[in-house]
Design a protein around this motif. Structure first.
Motif, PDB file in Angstrom:
ATOM      1  N   UNK A  85      44.544 -48.235   0.998  1.00  0.00           N
ATOM      2  CA  UNK A  85      44.584 -49.647   0.617  1.00  0.00           C
ATOM      3  C   UNK A  85      46.028 -50.062   0.362  1.00  0.00           C
ATOM      4  N   UNK A  86      46.394 -51.217   0.911  1.00  0.00           N
ATOM      5  CA  UNK A  86      47.714 -51.801   0.695  1.00  0.00           C
ATOM      6  C   UNK A  86      47.532 -53.204   0.128  1.00  0.00           C
ATOM      7  N   UNK A  87      48.490 -53.611  -0.701  1.00  0.00           N
ATOM      8  CA  UNK A  87      48.447 -54.949  -1.291  1.00  0.00           C
ATOM      9  C   UNK A  87      49.733 -55.683  -0.952  1.00  0.00           C
ATOM     10  N   UNK A  88      49.585 -56.924  -0.488  1.00  0.00           N
ATOM     11  CA  UNK A  88      50.742 -57.739  -0.132  1.00  0.00           C
ATOM     12  C   UNK A  88      51.022 -58.761  -1.231  1.00  0.00           C
ATOM     13  N   UNK A  89      52.276 -59.184  -1.340  1.00  0.00           N
ATOM     14  CA  UNK A  89      52.695 -60.160  -2.342  1.00  0.00           C
ATOM     15  C   UNK A  89      53.243 -61.397  -1.665  1.00  0.00           C
ATOM     16  N   UNK A 159      44.788 -58.000   0.437  1.00  0.00           N
ATOM     17  CA  UNK A 159      44.491 -56.589   0.639  1.00  0.00           C
ATOM     18  C   UNK A 159      44.345 -56.249   2.124  1.00  0.00           C
ATOM     19  N   UNK A 160      44.907 -55.098   2.474  1.00  0.00           N
ATOM     20  CA  UNK A 160      44.853 -54.586   3.834  1.00  0.00           C
ATOM     21  C   UNK A 160      44.391 -53.137   3.777  1.00  0.00           C
ATOM     22  N   UNK A 161      43.480 -52.775   4.649  1.00  0.00           N
ATOM     23  CA  UNK A 161      42.972 -51.403   4.723  1.00  0.00           C
ATOM     24  C   UNK A 161      43.488 -50.791   6.021  1.00  0.00           C
ATOM     25  N   UNK A 191      47.846 -46.366  -3.626  1.00  0.00           N
ATOM     26  CA  UNK A 191      47.436 -45.008  -4.025  1.00  0.00           C
ATOM     27  C   UNK A 191      45.913 -44.906  -4.154  1.00  0.00           C
ATOM     28  N   UNK A 192      45.205 -45.568  -3.257  1.00  0.00           N
ATOM     29  CA  UNK A 192      43.748 -45.534  -3.239  1.00  0.00           C
ATOM     30  C   UNK A 192      43.295 -45.248  -1.816  1.00  0.00           C
ATOM     31  N   UNK A 193      42.628 -44.107  -1.628  1.00  0.00           N
ATOM     32  CA  UNK A 193      42.228 -43.687  -0.283  1.00  0.00           C
ATOM     33  C   UNK A 193      40.812 -43.128  -0.304  1.00  0.00           C
ATOM     34  N   UNK A 324      38.484 -48.840 -11.998  1.00  0.00           N
ATOM     35  CA  UNK A 324      39.144 -49.870 -12.795  1.00  0.00           C
ATOM     36  C   UNK A 324      40.617 -50.013 -12.426  1.00  0.00           C
ATOM     37  N   UNK A 325      41.291 -48.887 -12.233  1.00  0.00           N
ATOM     38  CA  UNK A 325      42.708 -48.922 -11.882  1.00  0.00           C
ATOM     39  C   UNK A 325      42.924 -49.018 -10.373  1.00  0.00           C
ATOM     40  N   UNK A 326      41.853 -48.923  -9.604  1.00  0.00           N
ATOM     41  CA  UNK A 326      41.931 -49.021  -8.134  1.00  0.00           C
ATOM     42  C   UNK A 326      42.928 -48.018  -7.574  1.00  0.00           C
ATOM     43  N   UNK A 327      42.748 -46.767  -7.960  1.00  0.00           N
ATOM     44  CA  UNK A 327      43.593 -45.704  -7.419  1.00  0.00           C
ATOM     45  C   UNK A 327      42.920 -44.364  -7.655  1.00  0.00           C
TER      46      UNK A 327
END
Length: 346
Positions: A85-89, A159-161, A191-193, A324-327
């Motif tokens: 998982x990737x997160x963009x800003x 979010x991008x997977x 850091x979530x896979x 909860x922490x998404x990782x």
């Protein structure tokens, strides 16, 4: 039809379970229903694949059609890949309208400005998910259709997977193209896979019903001593403990289904502690250790530990905080400025 395209279609058909080949080819839509009627789907898969290739030759299939079939296969069986998982800003205010045509154009232009030999295919699905398949080449070689990267991007979300190719050097190029095409400022890995793409979506989109971090140990209440035999008192104590564990599990894990995560990794970087008089270490260096938990369904396995008597309830927050922490990759370090014995969780 090119031989490489024919071989790729043949291998893709061989990956599909035999009972589902016809259904998947119908979703593909490249072969007519009349053509599919000529195929005996009850024969061995090798013969089926050869028949399908012959029909594709009649229709002059190219790599674009073969890539679409591969996208359909991966959409139906996303668990065959590992997803990150990737997160963009954003920069400034978020755009209210998402233009898919503009997104595709920018994505292709950015990638091909750096690497000419690349195959890019898109497919949209009903849940606003854009599936992108990228086959990477080199300045001197054609794209390798067997070492592809996959991207699943939900428009209007940051979010991008990504299921990256074994060619890791191309990942920065992919991330740059995503940022440029979606008008974001930057992108970071969370850091979530997991193999389960749907579970990753449930976590980042908050689509699961759980109450993590809500349990606080309660003091045991005194109970009057009953004038019963020892066996009855033990039975009652066991019953009370079982009820307590069930209550704690419900408060910590929730009552609904848990996201499917197959592993969690904890990297320990703390100072080794010993009696100063023993002088065990000459240098003050961190003590490094890597602990990895793995299971076909890790959260369900953790939930079952206390009822099975294999762990105390509640479990450590480091184990229960994954959704909860998404990782599921953690680094545990010393707290700065505090006494050496303290730890901090990410």
């Amino acid at each position: 039809m090119d031989e490489t395209v024919a071989e790729y279609i043949r291998r893709t058909v061989l990956k599909i379970p035999r009972d589902e080949i016809k259904t998947m080819l119908q979703k593909w839509g490249f072969l007519s229903e009349a053509q599919l009627q000529t195929v005996n789907f009850g024969q061995v898969k090798e013969n089926i694949s050869q028949n399908v290739v012959q029909l594709c030759e009649e229709n002059s299939a190219d790599i674009k059609q073969a890539a679409v079939l591969d996208i359909i296969y991966n959409h139906i069986y996303p668990n065959k890949r590992v997803w990150s998982v990737y997160q963009m800003n954003k920069t400034g205010e978020e755009a209210e309208f998402f233009d898919l045509t503009d997104f595709k154009k920018k994505f292709k232009r950015r990638l091909r400005s750096t690497l000419k030999n690349v195959t890019i295919n898109f497919r949209e699905y009903e849940d606003n998910a854009i599936w992108i398949r990228i086959a990477w080449g080199t300045p001197y070689r054609k794209p390798n259709q067997y070492k592809t990267s996959y991207v699943v991007y939900h428009s209007q979300t940051p979010y991008v997977f990504i299921s990256a190719s074994v060619l890791k050097s191309n990942l920065p190029l992919l991330c740059q193209a995503l940022v440029a095409a979606s008008n974001y400022r930057d992108i970071r890995e969370m850091e979530l896979r997991s193999h389960s793409l749907n579970s990753l979506k449930d976590i980042v989109f908050k689509r699961y019903s759980q109450n993590f971090q809500t349990y606080y140990p309660r003091p045991l209440q005194e109970r009057p001593v009953a004038l019963e035999s020892a066996d009855l008192r033990i039975t009652q104590e066991n019953r009370n403990e079982k009820e307590r564990i069930e209550r704690v599990n419900l408060e910590v894990f929730g009552a609904g289904p848990l996201p499917k995560i197959e592993f969690a990794q904890y990297k320990l970087e703390t100072m080794f502690k010993s009696d100063p008089r023993m002088d065990v270490l000459d240098k003050k260096e961190p003590f490094r250790c890597l602990v990895k938990f793995s299971s076909p369904h890790l959260l369900e396995s953790l939930k079952s530990l206390a009822p099975a008597g294999m762990a105390d309830a509640p479990l450590s927050p480091l184990l229960t905080c994954i959704p909860q922490k998404a990782r599921n990759y953690f680094r545990i370090r010393e707290k700065k400025g505090l006494f050496p014995g303290s730890f901090v969780s990410p």
